[in-house]
Design an enzyme around this catalytic site. Structure first.
Site: not given
Ligand code: G1P
Ligand code: ZN
Length: 555
Positions: A29, A124-125, A137, A289, A291, A293-294, A375-377, A388, A508
């Site tokens: 992803t 990421s997280h 990435k 998070d 990196d 982005d969240r 996104e919901e995440s 994001k 999920r």
């Protein structure tokens, strides 16, 4: 040879190293994500990076942005990538000092300096440290994650690679600002925060937010979770906006994020949640998070779901200078709640439903079809970059709070009264046996269509399918993006497998229920979704197939 100082030109030798393909380098992803120990296997990282270059054209003498979230193995990977980049003819690398750049900052830099792309080192997280995860990435010239056509081309290269090119040189000093050369390739070590902070100043009303902090009646707590946003938050919130020094906590990036998962949700950001639940709690809480982005948004004793956050931002964008001219449209990933769709309908702007993963927003943003997406995440963003952006979302909220002078809770409850509330939760079953999890999905793929017309308790199923997405810009089709069961009263269950895990599989289950009546908008979220959760388990026969009676993580 000793470490290299600024402006020193040196000539070194290119080596061609023979290698053999690794079979498991298909990006998921969000890039290639594996255990650190896998990335430490000789040639593993090098193969993948050479595969990126092998899959590209037109990068010779052009600019590459490079940086990561500072996790364990970041610095080693930076050195290898610099040497491979130089050997492959990259013209210039913009490198965050110390190898640090948040994901949104990379996106900002690629766009600002017309780079051909960027390499971001992050998982990421996911947890960091020697036992944790690492990731690579590749982002393309619009600043966004590489689309599937590119990641598939990289993967194809990784399966055929026989050698990679690398400069045989001593390590480069990545901690001093300034320019140096690795043979013909220029390396500019830059302040990782400056350009990003400048962009934020253009989008938001810093004077109004500063006044809010100066008023003395507003307090904030920002938890950087010992991840990459610490330096960004110190600079923007404390230095530029004048928030008191204790506003940013856990602001020092650590190799292992202090031993915790740098994942801003109710479970992993429990220190922040606890700090926001006391009587003397600050007015506004937020976290990002690994990196950057969240984002997670909290009011005093109040949690804003990411899906609601996106809807509230869209509904209040007119109060924010960078967005006051209106939104061209909005988008959300399919499993994200449909709260933002209602705002779009109200604003008479289009809304789009994309597969999970930020890369699917890129075309819509580039084509000017959308301004905001999420996104919901815990991901929210806009057309300012192509990722994001955690701190951006925090500043957006701060700007709205300063303009409206109401609390996070008041603002969100008023939103529900106007648009209705979407009770929403995600139930994860982590660490499942891969084959078992794939069987759950395969069986649902067989059976799901037959649910149409049936009842789930009081809910009548009006649509049940395997979600596919036809990109309205390039007409590419992406299939098998989650099984969804949609009911006439807008209740919904979605199933999909995670594409970012590094161990086993994660199933999920996304649950959503709509409540128009303000007198019923105050239920406990899990209680409001309990019947749907039970039905979701039953339909997929979770316990029978996985042996699990309950999810391992609820967000
Ligand atoms: C998860 C989230 C997804 C997000 C991605 C990268 O992917 O669900 O929304 O874009 O992380 O942050 P998943 O593990 O579900 O494939
Ligand atoms: Zn992230």
């Amino acid at each position: 040879m000793s470490a290299n100082g600024p402006s020193l030109l040196r000539t070194v030798a290119v080596k061609t190293i023979s290698t053999r393909p690794f079979e498991d380098q298909r990006p998921g992803t969000s890039g290639l994500r594996k255990k650190v120990s896998e990335f430490q296997v000789p040639h593993y990282l090098e193969n993948f990076v050479q595969s990126i270059f092998n899959s590209l054209e037109g990068f010779r003498d052009a600019t590459l942005v490079l940086g990561g979230d500072g996790r364990f193995h970041n610095r080693e990977a930076i050195q290898s990538i610099l040497k491979i980049g130089a050997a492959n003819g990259v013209g210039r690398v913009l490198l965050g000092r110390g190898g640090i750049l948040s994901t949104p900052a990379v996106s900002c830099l690629i766009r600002k300096y017309s780079a051909f792309g960027g390499i971001i080192l992050s998982a990421s997280h996911n947890p960091g440290g020697p036992e944790g995860d690492f990731g690579v990435k590749f982002n393309v010239s619009n600043g966004g994650p590489a689309p599937e056509s590119v990641t598939e081309a990289i993967y194809a290269q990784s399966r055929n690679i026989r050698s990679y090119r690398i400069f045989d040189a001593a390590d480069v000093d990545i901690d001093q600002l300034g320019c140096m050369h690795l043979d013909r390739m220029a390396i500019e070590v830059i302040n990782p925060v400056a350009d990003y902070a400048g962009l934020m100043e253009k989008l938001f009303d810093f004077d109004a937010i500063s006044e809010l902090f100066a008023s003395g009646s507003f307090r904030m707590r920002y938890d950087a979770m010992h991840a990459v946003t610490g330096p960004y938050a110190h600079e923007i919130l404390e230095r530029r906006l004048g928030a008191p020094a204790e506003t940013v906590v856990n602001g020092e990036p650590l190799l292992d994020f202090g031993g915790k998962s740098p994942d801003p949700n109710l479970v992993y950001a429990h220190d922040l949640v606890a700090a926001m639940s006391g009587r003397e709690a600050p007015d506004f809480g937020a976290a990002s998070d690994g990196d950057g982005d969240r984002n997670m948004i909290l009011g005093r004793r109040f949690f804003v779901t990411p899906s609601d956050s996106l809807a509230v931002l869209a509904a209040n964008a007119r109060f924010v200078s960078g967005y006051s001219e209106g939104l061209s449209g909005v988008a959300r990933s399919m499993p994200t709640s449909r709260a933002v769709d209602r705002v779009a309908a109200h604003l008479h702007i289009p809304h789009y439903e994309t597969p999970t993963g930020w890369k699917y927003f890129g075309n819509l943003l580039d084509a000017g079809k959308i301004t905001l997406c999420g996104e919901e995440s815990f991901g929210t963003g806009s057309d300012h970059v192509r990722e994001k952006d955690g701190l951006w979302a925090v500043l957006f909220w701060l700007n709205i709070l300063s303009a409206r002078r109401s609390s996070v809770e008041q603002l969100t409850r008023a939103h529900w009264r106007e648009y209705g509330r979407h009770y929403y939760s995600r139930h994860d079953y982590e660490g499942l046996d891969k084959e078992v999890a794939e069987r759950v999905i395969a069986d649902l793929q067989e059976s799901i269509a037959a649910l149409k017309g049936q009842r789930i308790g009081t809910h009548e199923v009006t649509l049940s399918d395997d979600f596919s997405y036809l990109d309205p810009v390039d007409r590419s089709l992406t299939e098998h993006q989650g099984l969804r069961i949609v009911c006439s009263d807008e209740a919904r269950i979605v199933y999909r497998l995670s594409g970012t895990g590094t161990e086993g599989a994660t199933l999920r289950i996304y649950l959503e229920r709509y409540e128009r009546d303000p007198s019923r908008q105050d239920l406990d979220c899990q209680a409001a979704l309990a019947d749907l959760a039970a039905a979701a388990r039953q339909i997929a026969r979770i316990e029978e197939k996985t042996g699990r009676r309950r999810p391992s993580l609820i967000t």
